[in-house]
Write a protein that holds these residues in place. Structure first.
Motif, PDB file in Angstrom:
ATOM      1  N   MET A  62       0.844  -1.202   0.000  1.00 24.82           N
ATOM      2  CA  MET A  62       0.000   0.000   0.000  1.00 24.82           C
ATOM      3  C   MET A  62       0.878   1.250   0.000  1.00 24.82           C
ATOM      4  O   MET A  62       0.613   2.209  -0.725  1.00 24.82           O
ATOM      5  N   ASP A 120      -1.657  -1.354  -6.538  1.00 24.01           N
ATOM      6  CA  ASP A 120      -3.052  -1.788  -6.442  1.00 24.01           C
ATOM      7  C   ASP A 120      -3.049  -3.261  -6.044  1.00 24.01           C
ATOM      8  O   ASP A 120      -2.977  -4.154  -6.895  1.00 24.01           O
ATOM      9  N   MET A 153      -5.271  -5.212  -4.922  1.00 28.88           N
ATOM     10  CA  MET A 153      -6.438  -6.054  -5.189  1.00 28.88           C
ATOM     11  C   MET A 153      -6.346  -6.704  -6.585  1.00 28.88           C
ATOM     12  O   MET A 153      -7.138  -7.555  -6.927  1.00 28.88           O
ATOM     13  N   GLY A 165      -4.805  -9.074  -3.189  1.00 28.18           N
ATOM     14  CA  GLY A 165      -5.028  -8.600  -1.818  1.00 28.18           C
ATOM     15  C   GLY A 165      -4.652  -9.597  -0.743  1.00 28.18           C
ATOM     16  O   GLY A 165      -4.950  -9.383   0.424  1.00 28.18           O
ATOM     17  N   LEU A 216      -4.567   2.459   4.251  1.00 29.31           N
ATOM     18  CA  LEU A 216      -5.581   1.409   4.341  1.00 29.31           C
ATOM     19  C   LEU A 216      -6.777   1.840   5.194  1.00 29.31           C
ATOM     20  O   LEU A 216      -7.928   1.602   4.841  1.00 29.31           O
ATOM     21  N   ASN A 238     -12.328   1.822   0.477  1.00 30.39           N
ATOM     22  CA  ASN A 238     -12.280   0.747  -0.528  1.00 30.39           C
ATOM     23  C   ASN A 238     -11.541  -0.483  -0.009  1.00 30.39           C
ATOM     24  O   ASN A 238     -11.698  -1.571  -0.534  1.00 30.39           O
ATOM     25  N   TYR A 239     -10.684  -0.276   1.007  1.00 28.10           N
ATOM     26  CA  TYR A 239      -9.885  -1.399   1.516  1.00 28.10           C
ATOM     27  C   TYR A 239     -10.457  -1.983   2.799  1.00 28.10           C
ATOM     28  O   TYR A 239      -9.798  -2.743   3.486  1.00 28.10           O
ATOM     29  N   LEU A 293     -10.047  -5.626   3.675  1.00 25.00           N
ATOM     30  CA  LEU A 293      -8.723  -6.253   3.805  1.00 25.00           C
ATOM     31  C   LEU A 293      -8.345  -6.709   5.212  1.00 25.00           C
ATOM     32  O   LEU A 293      -7.967  -7.850   5.404  1.00 25.00           O
TER      33      LEU A 293
END
Ligand SMILES: Nc1ncnc2c1ncn2[C@@H]1O[C@H](COP(=O)(O)OP(=O)(O)OP(=O)(O)O)[C@@H](O)[C@H]1O
Length: 354
Positions: A139, A144, A146, A169, A321, A326-327, A330
């Protein structure tokens, strides 16, 4: 303050907290000085200053060894005191979501001990999640994670070097080696004792390393160091050349490069081809050793990307993160003690209630 997210990086050397919206709010040596076995004398940088200079009544402890909490009671004291200092009283941090970065290749019990730290602190967290450190590194590198493309990260810290391959990810493969900055310091102490008949302390060895160490020979730098003459027993100052420091650490560096190469040998060809395109992302404080990128490039023939501010990659990545919804999927959610969870899924971010 209530409800904010905090990211935690408990490194062997340093402890760092990132609060959503505020950035890094705590960055100190992961160290505590305890007097008469019970009284906290100092924490963080102040405690680290005492190393090697304490009377018998004071014990200076680094509670994290080889990436895991080795001294639980010292770590709890240090954690609680740091939160008391930040919030007045640690329990005022209740309602916060905590995300803790931790090495991939450790046992489930060791993983759980990181989360237990918060549950035992008197703080009533909204939740506690765990995330693999290599994910934070990727990150921080702006990758990216993912995507299906494979990424290789190497984090050379204080006690450990973590080599990881990431795709979609999750961690595809990882290795945690017990060789990094602290081992370099130890090797420098031993070598200077043998070759120069001088006993030096670990902090002097660290200064030599930071000042003139190179991952390749021929840097032609010098630095003075203080120590004790092995023969006379008297204090002495001598000048050390960078090649002496290189000779001291070259076997440790070789172990790291050999492990990187053998990790590369055992990955699927598709991932190899991704790594040829992007190169290896290298970070951690020990990646600041001069010419480390050149050594890795010579050994692997791959492009070497040393991250900016390598000592802060994990906390910066953790910050990204928790700042970006969006994360959210994770980190692996670790609930209250007693809640049965499947820690084996920590690597792919899936939490399962049994
Ligand atoms: N300029 C430098 N040159 C060489 N080594 C350095 C330099 N700056 C810091 N280091 C080393 O980096 C190490 C600390 O790195 P880092 O902060 O990444 O470790 P950590 O995350 O606390 O440890 P770990 O990853 O093992 O848990 C120490 O051994 C320190 O001596």
């Amino acid at each position: 303050m209530l409800g904010k997210s905090i990211g935690i990086d408990l490194g062997t050397k340093r402890i760092k907290y990132y609060r959503k919206g505020d950035g890094i709010i705590f960055d100190q040596e992961n160290c505590i000085a305890i007097e008469n076995r019970e009284e906290i004398r100092a924490i963080g940088d102040e405690a680290a200053e005492m190393v090697g200079r304490t009377p018998e009544t004071i014990e200076v402890i680094y509670p994290v060894n080889r990436g895991v909490i080795a001294n639980v009671s010292a770590m709890e004291l240090l954690f609680n005191t740091s939160f008391d200092r930040l919030y007045g009283k640690a329990k005022r941090a209740s309602g916060t979501s905590f995300v803790i970065a931790l090495p991939t290749d450790i046992t489930e019990v060791e993983k759980r001990s990181f989360a237990d730290l918060i549950h035992k602190s008197g703080i009533k967290p909204k939740n506690v999640s765990l995330v693999d450190k290599p994910i934070c590194v990727a990150m921080a590198a702006g990758l990216d994670i993912m995507k299906a493309k494979g990424v290789m990260t190497v984090d050379v810290g204080a006690d450990t070097t973590e080599i990881a391959i990431i795709a979609l990810g999750g961690i595809v493969r990882s290795r945690l080696l017990p060789i990094a900055g602290n081992k370099f310091d130890e090797s420098i102490c031993n070598y200077i004792r043998q070759k120069c008949a001088l006993v030096i302390g670990k902090s002097n060895a660290e200064q030599l390393k930071m000042g003139i160490a190179g991952a390749l020979s021929g840097q032609s730098l010098t630095m003075q160091v203080n120590g004790r003459d092995v023969v006379t027993g008297l204090p002495k100052r001598i000048e050390i050349e960078s090649d002496i420091v290189y000779e001291a650490i070259k076997e440790d560096l070789k172990s790291i490069t050999e492990n990187i190469k053998s990790t590369l040998e055992h990955i699927p060809p598709e991932v190899s081809s991704d790594i040829i395109d992007a190169g290896i992302y290298v970070t951690g404080g020990s990646a600041l050793i001069g010419n480390f990128d050149k050594l890795l490039n010579a050994e692997t023939n791959l492009k070497i990307n040393i991250l900016e501010d390598p000592q802060d990659s994990v906390i910066n990545g953790l910050g990204k993160l928790i700042d970006d919804d969006n994360y959210k999927t994770l980190p692996y959610i670790y609930r209250q003690p007693g809640y049965s969870v499947n820690l084996r899924n920590v690597n792919n971010g899936i939490a399962k209630k049994k």
